[in-house]
Motif scaffolding. Structure first.
Motif, PDB file in Angstrom:
ATOM      1  N   ALA A  13      30.094  40.271  -7.476  1.00 50.16           N
ATOM      2  CA  ALA A  13      28.863  39.967  -6.732  1.00 50.16           C
ATOM      3  C   ALA A  13      28.626  41.012  -5.646  1.00 50.16           C
ATOM      4  CB  ALA A  13      28.939  38.572  -6.120  1.00 50.16           C
ATOM      5  N   THR A  14      29.682  41.399  -4.943  1.00 46.70           N
ATOM      6  CA  THR A  14      29.544  42.426  -3.903  1.00 46.70           C
ATOM      7  C   THR A  14      29.160  43.754  -4.540  1.00 46.70           C
ATOM      8  OG1 THR A  14      31.160  41.283  -2.507  1.00 46.70           O
ATOM      9  CG2 THR A  14      30.718  43.597  -1.992  1.00 46.70           C
ATOM     10  N   ALA A  15      29.813  44.103  -5.637  1.00 46.48           N
ATOM     11  CA  ALA A  15      29.491  45.364  -6.330  1.00 46.48           C
ATOM     12  C   ALA A  15      28.024  45.377  -6.759  1.00 46.48           C
ATOM     13  CB  ALA A  15      30.407  45.549  -7.530  1.00 46.48           C
ATOM     14  N   ARG A  16      27.533  44.270  -7.269  1.00 44.26           N
ATOM     15  CA  ARG A  16      26.122  44.177  -7.678  1.00 44.26           C
ATOM     16  C   ARG A  16      25.200  44.358  -6.476  1.00 44.26           C
ATOM     17  NH1 ARG A  16      25.779  38.945  -9.243  1.00 44.26           N
ATOM     18  NH2 ARG A  16      25.094  38.462  -7.145  1.00 44.26           N
ATOM     19  N   ASN A  17      25.545  43.737  -5.356  1.00 35.93           N
ATOM     20  CA  ASN A  17      24.715  43.856  -4.151  1.00 35.93           C
ATOM     21  C   ASN A  17      24.697  45.292  -3.629  1.00 35.93           C
ATOM     22  OD1 ASN A  17      24.078  41.126  -4.255  1.00 35.93           O
ATOM     23  ND2 ASN A  17      25.832  40.564  -2.981  1.00 35.93           N
ATOM     24  N   VAL A  18      25.850  45.953  -3.662  1.00 36.66           N
ATOM     25  CA  VAL A  18      25.933  47.353  -3.228  1.00 36.66           C
ATOM     26  C   VAL A  18      25.051  48.219  -4.119  1.00 36.66           C
ATOM     27  CG1 VAL A  18      27.472  49.366  -3.077  1.00 36.66           C
ATOM     28  CG2 VAL A  18      28.180  47.166  -2.088  1.00 36.66           C
ATOM     29  N   GLU A  19      25.129  48.009  -5.417  1.00 36.73           N
ATOM     30  CA  GLU A  19      24.307  48.801  -6.345  1.00 36.73           C
ATOM     31  C   GLU A  19      22.818  48.552  -6.126  1.00 36.73           C
ATOM     32  OE1 GLU A  19      25.269  51.404  -8.176  1.00 36.73           O
ATOM     33  OE2 GLU A  19      27.152  50.989  -7.139  1.00 36.73           O
ATOM     34  N   THR A  20      22.446  47.310  -5.860  1.00 33.40           N
ATOM     35  CA  THR A  20      21.042  47.001  -5.565  1.00 33.40           C
ATOM     36  C   THR A  20      20.581  47.777  -4.341  1.00 33.40           C
ATOM     37  OG1 THR A  20      21.147  44.799  -6.549  1.00 33.40           O
ATOM     38  CG2 THR A  20      19.443  45.152  -4.865  1.00 33.40           C
ATOM     39  N   LEU A  21      21.372  47.735  -3.273  1.00 34.89           N
ATOM     40  CA  LEU A  21      21.000  48.415  -2.034  1.00 34.89           C
ATOM     41  C   LEU A  21      20.970  49.930  -2.214  1.00 34.89           C
ATOM     42  CD1 LEU A  21      22.989  46.112   0.409  1.00 34.89           C
ATOM     43  CD2 LEU A  21      20.502  46.167   0.072  1.00 34.89           C
ATOM     44  N   LYS A  22      21.917  50.468  -2.954  1.00 38.01           N
ATOM     45  CA  LYS A  22      21.900  51.911  -3.237  1.00 38.01           C
ATOM     46  C   LYS A  22      20.637  52.277  -4.020  1.00 38.01           C
ATOM     47  CE  LYS A  22      26.821  53.054  -3.166  1.00 38.01           C
ATOM     48  NZ  LYS A  22      27.989  53.462  -3.986  1.00 38.01           N
ATOM     49  N   GLY A  23      20.240  51.402  -4.930  1.00 38.07           N
ATOM     50  CA  GLY A  23      19.026  51.637  -5.706  1.00 38.07           C
ATOM     51  C   GLY A  23      17.779  51.692  -4.838  1.00 38.07           C
ATOM     52  N   TRP A  24      17.832  51.063  -3.693  1.00 37.94           N
ATOM     53  CA  TRP A  24      16.713  51.091  -2.746  1.00 37.94           C
ATOM     54  C   TRP A  24      16.812  52.272  -1.780  1.00 37.94           C
ATOM     55  CZ3 TRP A  24      17.179  45.270  -1.095  1.00 37.94           C
ATOM     56  CH2 TRP A  24      16.771  44.457  -2.160  1.00 37.94           C
ATOM     57  N   GLY A  25      17.843  53.116  -1.953  1.00 38.82           N
ATOM     58  CA  GLY A  25      18.010  54.277  -1.084  1.00 38.82           C
ATOM     59  C   GLY A  25      18.919  54.063   0.102  1.00 38.82           C
ATOM     60  N   HIS A  26      19.536  52.900   0.197  1.00 38.34           N
ATOM     61  CA  HIS A  26      20.478  52.664   1.285  1.00 38.34           C
ATOM     62  C   HIS A  26      21.742  53.481   1.028  1.00 38.34           C
ATOM     63  CE1 HIS A  26      18.699  48.534   2.628  1.00 38.34           C
ATOM     64  NE2 HIS A  26      17.763  49.342   2.165  1.00 38.34           N
ATOM     65  N   ARG A  27      22.411  53.845   2.094  1.00 37.77           N
ATOM     66  CA  ARG A  27      23.635  54.652   1.979  1.00 37.77           C
ATOM     67  C   ARG A  27      24.825  53.882   2.503  1.00 37.77           C
ATOM     68  NH1 ARG A  27      21.738  60.782   3.008  1.00 37.77           N
ATOM     69  NH2 ARG A  27      19.878  60.663   1.720  1.00 37.77           N
ATOM     70  N   THR A  68      29.436  43.003   6.483  1.00 35.98           N
ATOM     71  CA  THR A  68      30.209  41.996   5.759  1.00 35.98           C
ATOM     72  C   THR A  68      29.634  41.792   4.357  1.00 35.98           C
ATOM     73  OG1 THR A  68      28.801  40.221   6.598  1.00 35.98           O
ATOM     74  CG2 THR A  68      30.769  40.776   7.912  1.00 35.98           C
ATOM     75  N   ALA A  69      30.406  41.127   3.509  1.00 31.88           N
ATOM     76  CA  ALA A  69      29.912  40.778   2.171  1.00 31.88           C
ATOM     77  C   ALA A  69      28.666  39.908   2.294  1.00 31.88           C
ATOM     78  CB  ALA A  69      31.004  40.058   1.377  1.00 31.88           C
ATOM     79  N   ASP A  70      28.651  39.029   3.276  1.00 30.28           N
ATOM     80  CA  ASP A  70      27.497  38.165   3.492  1.00 30.28           C
ATOM     81  C   ASP A  70      26.265  38.984   3.873  1.00 30.28           C
ATOM     82  OD1 ASP A  70      26.373  35.360   3.975  1.00 30.28           O
ATOM     83  OD2 ASP A  70      26.022  36.325   5.909  1.00 30.28           O
ATOM     84  N   ALA A  71      26.413  39.951   4.773  1.00 36.13           N
ATOM     85  CA  ALA A  71      25.272  40.779   5.188  1.00 36.13           C
ATOM     86  C   ALA A  71      24.720  41.572   4.010  1.00 36.13           C
ATOM     87  CB  ALA A  71      25.687  41.715   6.320  1.00 36.13           C
ATOM     88  N   LEU A  72      25.607  42.113   3.182  1.00 36.83           N
ATOM     89  CA  LEU A  72      25.165  42.851   1.992  1.00 36.83           C
ATOM     90  C   LEU A  72      24.395  41.938   1.047  1.00 36.83           C
ATOM     91  CD1 LEU A  72      28.476  44.811   1.323  1.00 36.83           C
ATOM     92  CD2 LEU A  72      26.309  45.828   2.058  1.00 36.83           C
ATOM     93  N   ALA A  73      24.918  40.747   0.823  1.00 33.55           N
ATOM     94  CA  ALA A  73      24.269  39.798  -0.093  1.00 33.55           C
ATOM     95  C   ALA A  73      22.907  39.372   0.443  1.00 33.55           C
ATOM     96  CB  ALA A  73      25.166  38.579  -0.300  1.00 33.55           C
ATOM     97  N   ARG A  74      22.833  39.085   1.734  1.00 34.05           N
ATOM     98  CA  ARG A  74      21.578  38.641   2.337  1.00 34.05           C
ATOM     99  C   ARG A  74      20.506  39.726   2.188  1.00 34.05           C
ATOM    100  NH1 ARG A  74      21.715  34.582   5.665  1.00 34.05           N
ATOM    101  NH2 ARG A  74      20.430  35.503   7.284  1.00 34.05           N
ATOM    102  N   ALA A  75      20.893  40.979   2.437  1.00 37.11           N
ATOM    103  CA  ALA A  75      19.930  42.078   2.310  1.00 37.11           C
ATOM    104  C   ALA A  75      19.509  42.271   0.858  1.00 37.11           C
ATOM    105  CB  ALA A  75      20.525  43.363   2.872  1.00 37.11           C
ATOM    106  N   ALA A  76      20.464  42.177  -0.056  1.00 38.95           N
ATOM    107  CA  ALA A  76      20.178  42.434  -1.468  1.00 38.95           C
ATOM    108  C   ALA A  76      19.238  41.395  -2.070  1.00 38.95           C
ATOM    109  CB  ALA A  76      21.482  42.502  -2.269  1.00 38.95           C
ATOM    110  N   ILE A  77      19.223  40.182  -1.521  1.00 34.70           N
ATOM    111  CA  ILE A  77      18.303  39.165  -2.046  1.00 34.70           C
ATOM    112  C   ILE A  77      17.088  38.969  -1.146  1.00 34.70           C
ATOM    113  CG2 ILE A  77      20.067  37.996  -3.401  1.00 34.70           C
ATOM    114  CD1 ILE A  77      20.096  35.781  -1.260  1.00 34.70           C
ATOM    115  N   GLY A  78      16.997  39.771  -0.073  1.00 36.34           N
ATOM    116  CA  GLY A  78      15.802  39.746   0.746  1.00 36.34           C
ATOM    117  C   GLY A  78      15.712  38.643   1.774  1.00 36.34           C
ATOM    118  N   LEU A  79      16.840  38.123   2.235  1.00 32.91           N
ATOM    119  CA  LEU A  79      16.787  37.117   3.296  1.00 32.91           C
ATOM    120  C   LEU A  79      16.449  37.789   4.617  1.00 32.91           C
ATOM    121  CD1 LEU A  79      19.805  34.756   2.519  1.00 32.91           C
ATOM    122  CD2 LEU A  79      17.384  34.410   2.033  1.00 32.91           C
ATOM    123  N   GLY A  80      15.774  37.064   5.473  1.00 35.83           N
ATOM    124  CA  GLY A  80      15.395  37.600   6.768  1.00 35.83           C
ATOM    125  C   GLY A  80      15.364  36.529   7.834  1.00 35.83           C
TER     126      GLY A  80
END
Length: 189
Positions: free
Chosen positions: A134-148, A92-104
């Motif tokens: 915001a979603t596009a930014r989160n996706v790019e952040t995660l891709k930058g970390w090597g996520h696919r 979800t958009a929420d899961a992507l955002a949470r991962a991109a900002i480091g929530l756990g």
């Protein structure tokens, strides 16, 4: 279905309506030869019963209720070390955002944060959410970390009020192919 895969896949289910499709993905992964564990967020379990996921996986589902065991085992660390790949589906958009900002603060986000070796996201959300900056930014952040990523695809949405658009969960075969490709390109250690 092609050649047999090998590896350990943690299917991390988050809270979107597309969660009802995940038992089919789990079955396909098992048929393809992968060892599968399933973790689900509390919001995912509002969309699909834990028992349905457990039947598809052939074992219990890891949830926030099982996060801290009496034995002292801490599941987010154990799962992050166990998994050759964490497949977040639906993402979800929420899961992507949470991962991109480091929530756990739930088992799934904590597992990703605890050093999951490889993460593959299968997004599913309405087209406006997918196209939101915001979603596009989160996706790019995660891709930058090597996520696919696999998907999303163009198609009909769950809501009858929405026109078809880009945001539909990728099909089962596409998800299994992405798992196979990710593990083949970056084999488990």
């Amino acid at each position: 279905m092609g050649e047999k895969g090998s590896g350990r896949v943690l299917v991390a289910v988050t809270g979107g309506i597309a969660a009802y499709k995940i038992p089919g993905v789990i079955r396909r992964l098992r048929e393809a030869g992968y060892e599968v564990e399933v973790a689900a967020t509390p919001s995912a379990l509002r969309f699909i019963p834990e028992e349905t996921l457990a039947v598809a996986a052939g074992r219990r589902v890891h949830t926030d209720e099982t996060w801290w065991e009496e034995s002292g085992r801490i599941e987010h660390i154990t799962l992050a070390r166990w998994a050759d790949l964490v497949l977040v589906a639906p993402a979800t958009a929420d899961a992507l955002a949470r991962a991109a900002i480091g929530l756990g603060d739930d088992l799934v986000s904590a597992t990703i944060l605890a050093g999951a070796r490889r993460v593959l996201w299968a997004p599913a959300m309405n087209p406006e959410m997918w196209q939101n900056p915001a979603t596009a930014r989160n996706v790019e952040t995660l891709k930058g970390w090597g996520h696919r990523f696999v998907g999303p695809e163009e198609g009909a949405m769950a809501s009858t009020e929405e026109e078809p658009g880009l945001g539909r969960l990728a099909g089962e075969e596409a998800i299994v192919a992405a798992v196979r490709k990710t593990l083949a390109e970056d084999p488990p250690p």
